[in-house]
Write an enzyme that holds these catalytic residues in place. Sequence first.
Site, PDB file in Angstrom:
ATOM      1  N   CYS A   1     -42.168  65.944   4.042  1.00 41.49           N
ATOM      2  CA  CYS A   1     -40.841  66.121   4.639  1.00 41.49           C
ATOM      3  C   CYS A   1     -40.547  67.604   4.860  1.00 41.49           C
ATOM      4  CB  CYS A   1     -39.785  65.507   3.726  1.00 41.49           C
ATOM      5  SG  CYS A   1     -38.084  65.823   4.254  1.00 41.49           S
TER       6      CYS A   1
ATOM      7  N   GLU B   1     -19.206  63.566  54.811  1.00 40.31           N
ATOM      8  CA  GLU B   1     -19.607  62.160  54.817  1.00 40.31           C
ATOM      9  C   GLU B   1     -20.604  61.936  53.699  1.00 40.31           C
ATOM     10  OE1 GLU B   1     -22.790  62.203  58.416  1.00 40.31           O
ATOM     11  OE2 GLU B   1     -20.804  63.031  58.860  1.00 40.31           O
TER      12      GLU B   1
ATOM     13  N   CYS C   1     -39.294  59.948   5.404  1.00 32.88           N
ATOM     14  CA  CYS C   1     -39.393  60.729   4.172  1.00 32.88           C
ATOM     15  C   CYS C   1     -39.138  59.792   3.000  1.00 32.88           C
ATOM     16  CB  CYS C   1     -38.358  61.856   4.191  1.00 32.88           C
ATOM     17  SG  CYS C   1     -38.015  62.581   2.579  1.00 32.88           S
TER      18      CYS C   1
ATOM     19  N   LYS D   1     -25.588  68.136  47.074  1.00 35.77           N
ATOM     20  CA  LYS D   1     -26.275  67.128  46.275  1.00 35.77           C
ATOM     21  C   LYS D   1     -25.554  66.893  44.945  1.00 35.77           C
ATOM     22  CE  LYS D   1     -30.124  65.857  47.233  1.00 35.77           C
ATOM     23  NZ  LYS D   1     -31.418  66.501  47.457  1.00 35.77           N
TER      24      LYS D   1
ATOM     25  N   ASP E   1     -36.964  69.017  44.998  1.00 36.48           N
ATOM     26  CA  ASP E   1     -36.111  70.160  45.360  1.00 36.48           C
ATOM     27  C   ASP E   1     -36.465  71.386  44.528  1.00 36.48           C
ATOM     28  OD1 ASP E   1     -34.760  68.662  47.241  1.00 36.48           O
ATOM     29  OD2 ASP E   1     -33.097  68.160  45.904  1.00 36.48           O
TER      30      ASP E   1
ATOM     31  N   ASP F   1     -36.144  63.104  43.745  1.00 36.88           N
ATOM     32  CA  ASP F   1     -35.723  64.085  44.743  1.00 36.88           C
ATOM     33  C   ASP F   1     -35.406  65.431  44.115  1.00 36.88           C
ATOM     34  OD1 ASP F   1     -36.032  62.240  46.705  1.00 36.88           O
ATOM     35  OD2 ASP F   1     -33.896  61.897  47.071  1.00 36.88           O
TER      36      ASP F   1
END
Length: 693
Positions: free
Chosen positions: A430, A137, A448, A336, A59, A55
């Site tokens: 390395c 809510e 290494c 959100k 968005d 989601d």
Amino acid sequence: MTDSTSPAPSHKNNSVGTQNSQSDDTVIAQMCTLIDAIKTHNYAYYVLDNPKLEDSEYDQLRLSLIELEEAYPDLIQPDSPTNQVGDIPLSAFTQVVHDIPMLSLGNVFEYDDLREFMRRVNDRLSDAQQNPEYEMELKLDGLAVSLKYERGQLVQAVTRGDGRVGEDITQNTKTIRNLPLYLTDAKDLSLLEVRGEVLMPKAGFERLNRLAEENGEKVFANPRNAAAGSLRQLDPAVAASRPLAFYAYSVNQGLPETIDTQSVALAWLKDIGFSVSAVEVVDSPRAAQAYYESIIETRDELPFEIDGTVIKVNSLGLQQQLGFLSREPRWATAYKFPAETVMTRLNTIEWQVGRTGQLTPVGKLEPVKVGGVTVSNVTLHNFGEIQRLDVRAGDMVSVHRAGDVIPKVTRVWTDQRPEDSEPVTLPTNCPVCDSPVVLPDDEALARCTGGLFCPAQQQEALIHFVSRRAMDIDGLGERWLISFFEHGLVKTVADIYELHNHRDDLITYEKLGEKSVQNIIDAIEASKKTTLPRFIYALGIRGVGEGTAQNFAQQFGDLDSLMNADMEALIETPDVGTITAELTYEFFRAQHNIEVIDKLIKAGVHWDNVEQVAAGDLPLDGQTWVITGALDSMARDEAKAKLQALGAKVVGSVSAKTTALLAGDKAGSKLTKAEKLGVKVVSEDEFLGLVKS
């Protein structure tokens, strides 16, 4: 980001008006790309119930398009989805036109966004109406459905569809167990329209997927998909077999005239037989934020998935006065939760060298907020993971972070890959000491070969040695260790115990005054009294973590016996395999390691030997324990060590296989889960009695 397998129609590059400049063409092209992607994912989400994005990623796509359209209003494309809701309904069901359109909600993501939403509400209200109450809510993650009741009898259930036209799913909806088919208290109402969310509780979702796996069937990606897919079965018997639930969130027609607020409306719905989510009435941005944060803390304990909260002007009269935008109400928005998965660009890939020589690729990101924090780096783990993901510098990637989990790349958007991108190649040498890099056959971990010749490995060994779970030298952090290393004050871990001889040098360091230097010296002195498992772990033997160090201490009792053990004796240690045994054997055969250990012991590092007990004789042998909450008498690490000494395996999460949960103060979701699963819960006092017996 379009999915070539989706049947969503392709967008045509139609502009509004005459566009002559290259910049306009570029903007239009960007809009068209976003429109195509949004349409494709709308179709996958609303019609196929098979979303390809999180989601939060969806968005982001919408927000990017909205920002372009706000900046270039003359270039808005005629088929832009920013003024649409959902997608076309499935043809397999009868189509129904909603009496009142089912709109979506706008989104806010931060406290400042919330305050801006409330400011916009105030701007449209008179002086006497300023700062209204808001009802909050839970934002349920399911399928929006509109229900019609005539004289109390359920006569129709319709999906959101495209917001104007939905699908008639009445027969399937009637199979939902907590949905009232007849409302005795509404039998006098000629028409009642209730809207809400059909969802699948977490426990039911897990059972459904488990059964699908056992039968070799397709599993659902998440509870929302499972709920939507269940309601869109042509056979109601299939829907009836699924563990669905309905939660009401509004009344669109037929609400008694005496009810004038959203909170009372939901209370009325509950009284006449509907399930509703938790409700809170707030009167300020701070109160709304407090409720929002409380829900974040407890969301894992809820029986169903949520992805935020919804905040609505509580007064129904003010709702009507504030009205609607084209696709959302002005009086409500979704607050959100911090996105756990977001999209950003991976700019470069760098290689870091750890204390055992392992080369770890690190992605340098375009900074992005995910899971509530700004992330600019992400580990790519190893070269094998790079090959698996086919990730490259310049790619758009999805980054996931949940809770305190380390961010990781979960997806690479190859359709947005730069044309000049090149596959990542493993360094042959390395990047720190230029020693050769090796990648054994059938392994993903490159290393290494410089050993303690490599400055990176030397530094990481020092940092590991002083860490909290090793020698726990408080105050001697990474910053100072690296500085001391670079100035030649420490080269091996034994040199740490000689730092008191360099007091005058240490005091000259910027931000290291006499008191700070003394604190460091005191912490080093205090660390000399340790335990054998901590010391073994602090040595940084490759493959030897805390649990293995504990097992070695229990098996051999003292350091000399461990150092002189042959391969056969090492392999006899519980949970020690051939590779770890070989690495341990080789470590104690390296002369420079022996010299460092001798220096540490001569410097005064000491511990009590461990009483050897056969594994089968340990009181907690074979048991699995979890620790949660704050303990008064000791740190959780110490409690873990005591449990391991008694033979227990200590893990981080509760499951049906957990033997016991040690619960301290403010125990949270782990305690709740343990109680649900019937796992034994042990108090701190009971635990202290156990370890003393």
